[in-house]
Write a protein that holds these residues in place. Structure first.
Motif, PDB file in Angstrom:
ATOM      1  N   GLU A 137       0.775  -0.946   0.037  1.00 10.50           N
ATOM      2  CA  GLU A 137      -0.014  -0.101  -0.147  1.00 10.50           C
ATOM      3  C   GLU A 137       1.085   1.527   0.079  1.00 10.50           C
ATOM      4  N   GLY A 138       0.379   2.486  -0.444  1.00 10.67           N
ATOM      5  CA  GLY A 138       0.895   3.622  -0.287  1.00 10.67           C
ATOM      6  C   GLY A 138       1.727   3.847   1.080  1.00 10.67           C
ATOM      7  N   LEU A 157       2.016  -2.340 -11.352  1.00 10.10           N
ATOM      8  CA  LEU A 157       0.708  -1.512 -10.736  1.00 10.10           C
ATOM      9  C   LEU A 157       1.267  -0.270  -9.866  1.00 10.10           C
ATOM     10  N   GLY A 158       0.659   0.792  -9.995  1.00  8.61           N
ATOM     11  CA  GLY A 158       1.095   1.678  -9.153  1.00  8.61           C
ATOM     12  C   GLY A 158       2.563   2.507  -9.310  1.00  8.61           C
ATOM     13  N   LYS A 159       2.975   3.218  -8.247  1.00  8.48           N
ATOM     14  CA  LYS A 159       4.113   3.848  -8.279  1.00  8.48           C
ATOM     15  C   LYS A 159       5.079   3.431  -7.178  1.00  8.48           C
ATOM     16  N   LYS A 160       6.413   3.392  -7.250  1.00 12.39           N
ATOM     17  CA  LYS A 160       7.293   3.500  -6.183  1.00 12.39           C
ATOM     18  C   LYS A 160       8.290   4.065  -6.410  1.00 12.39           C
ATOM     19  N   SER A 211       6.536   2.958  -1.199  1.00 15.85           N
ATOM     20  CA  SER A 211       5.817   2.950  -2.440  1.00 15.85           C
ATOM     21  C   SER A 211       4.786   4.228  -2.116  1.00 15.85           C
ATOM     22  N   THR A 212       4.666   4.879  -3.273  1.00 19.68           N
ATOM     23  CA  THR A 212       4.027   6.266  -3.164  1.00 19.68           C
ATOM     24  C   THR A 212       2.527   6.167  -3.537  1.00 19.68           C
ATOM     25  N   SER A 213       2.034   4.879  -3.834  1.00 20.41           N
ATOM     26  CA  SER A 213       0.461   4.558  -3.973  1.00 20.41           C
ATOM     27  C   SER A 213       0.679   3.066  -3.854  1.00 20.41           C
ATOM     28  N   GLU A 214      -0.595   2.331  -4.042  1.00 20.60           N
ATOM     29  CA  GLU A 214      -0.532   0.894  -4.094  1.00 20.60           C
ATOM     30  C   GLU A 214       0.382   0.441  -5.111  1.00 20.60           C
ATOM     31  N   SER A 215       1.213  -0.391  -4.981  1.00 21.14           N
ATOM     32  CA  SER A 215       2.139  -0.922  -5.949  1.00 21.14           C
ATOM     33  C   SER A 215       2.300  -2.409  -6.013  1.00 21.14           C
TER      34      SER A 215
END
Length: 395
Positions: A137-138, A157-160, A211-215
């Motif tokens: 999670e973020g 998926l998402g960003k890190k 994690s800057t969002s869900e990833s």
């Protein structure tokens, strides 16, 4: 999968970094970030919906989950078997509610595309490859650490945000060094990765991640054959040929427990080193040792799925190699020892040319198999390889 197919498979994922450039200039030397490029090769590994793909593997993975966290405030949930994909999603949510990143280990065969990419790396680097999936999670953070294997990271998926040391990789052994603690970061680079982006970290590269969002990302770990591996392969091969190497060290098996080291033990070790030095004078011995090692490595890979023939094979039947097929043929004075993932088969010496054709040809008709044999032998050989999973029937 023959070598050229393996190289093409790797090149598609590494695009736009060329295969040769990666192995000539990057591999083992420095980290790599491929950001914002064409993600087609990366996205294919888990399909268009990574969440759905992962949750669909609930039977294999829910009870094997592991996790990590930078600073733990509460203990993590326990992995457990679940009845369906929703149960797997609920279990993952329990980890995320406690700020843990979940790790799905041994996910190499989650999809055919991912399995084929791993097998391509097996073939090229000469060691088994493994894949772990990270889902967070973020706000989740990983400890500062380094890995004992080279790693290709693919964001799905998402960003890190990755923090990767610029220091040269330390190339650690597979075990923890004495007194090893959290490694220093030193000067580092920062990368914000999005779906389709790729990172490569040589083993021993210090890094951490937020994690800057869900990833969700893949970590595909592998290691080349090292100098140590090559020397160990010579020792292993020599011990197969020379029984004294398989005897115990010293006159009593409990000597080392009592911290005893005497001259007979030293002499045993010295004689073995001398035999290895003699072996080094022969290129054939070195080649045979490395071939022996590769054959052993194949036995560590997961077995290929066995096939059941729907109808009898004929000389006109067309077959092809399984997408994960790879093999080594070891020729002894009395028998052919055919090694494929997780299995070996003993075959008569008289069909060596036929077997090599079947190894080197991705697709063929049974009647095309060369050698001074009849169609009955061609059919029998093909049937054996189909039932072992090495070949599949096309028509």
């Amino acid at each position: 999968m023959i070598l050229q197919e393996a190289k093409d498979t790797i090149a598609r994922v590494l695009d736009p970094i060329g295969y040769d450039k990666f192995f000539d200039e990057i591999f083992g030397r420095k980290h790599l970030a491929v950001i914002g490029g064409d993600a087609a090769g990366c996205r294919m590994l888990l399909g268009d919906d990574p969440k759905k793909t992962i949750l669909g593997g609930y039977e294999d993975y829910a009870h094997t989950l592991t996790c990590h966290i930078r600073n733990a405030a509460t203990p993590p949930p326990m992995p457990r078997r679940v009845p369906d994909a929703q149960g797997f999603a609920d279990l993952i949510k329990e980890y995320h509610e406690r700020d843990y990143t979940i790790r799905v280990p041994e996910a190499t065969n989650l999809t055919p595309a991912l399995a084929e990419f791993n097998r391509a790396l097996d073939i090229v680097v000469g060691n088994p490859t493994g894949t772990v999936i990270f889902w967070s999670e973020g706000g989740a953070e990983a400890p500062i650490h380094e890995d004992e294997v080279d790693v290709i990271i693919i964001q799905l998926l998402g960003k890190k945000r990755w923090f990767i040391s610029n220091d040269p990789p330390r190339l650690p052994n597979d075990w923890k060094a004495l007194g090893a603690g959290e490694p220093p970061m030193g000067q580092y680079s920062t990368y914000d990765v999005s779906p389709g982006d790729l990172l490569y970290l040589p083993r021993g590269t210090t890094h951490t991640v937020q994690s800057t969002s869900e990833s969700i990302h893949l970590a595909i770990g592998f290691k080349p054959v090292t100098v140590r591996d090559a020397v160990m392969s010579m020792l292993d091969y020599l011990s197969d040929l020379d029984m004294p190497l398989r005897t115990q060290l010293g006159s009593r098996a409990d000597a080392l427990a009592h911290n005893q080291l005497n001259q007979p033990m030293v002499r045993q070790i010295g004689e073995t080193i001398h035999k290895l030095q003699q072996g080094l004078r022969s290129e054939a011995f070195i080649r045979d040792s490395l071939a022996h090692r590769h054959a052993k490595m194949l036995m560590e890979l997961p077995t290929l799925p066995k096939n059941t023939l729907a109808k009898p094979l004929t000389p006109d039947s067309r077959v092809r190699q399984h997408p994960l097929a790879t093999a080594r043929l070891c020729v002894t004075p009395s028998i052919l020892d055919f090694r494929q993932p997780g299995k070996h088969t003993l075959i008569h010496l008289g069909v060596e040319g036929s077997v090599r054709f079947m190894m080197d040809t991705p697709e063929f008709r049974v009647r095309d198999i060369p050698g001074e044999v009849g169609d009955d032998v061609r059919v029998a050989l093909t049937k054996m390889f189909v039932e072992n999973g090495y070949l599949t029937v096309v028509a």
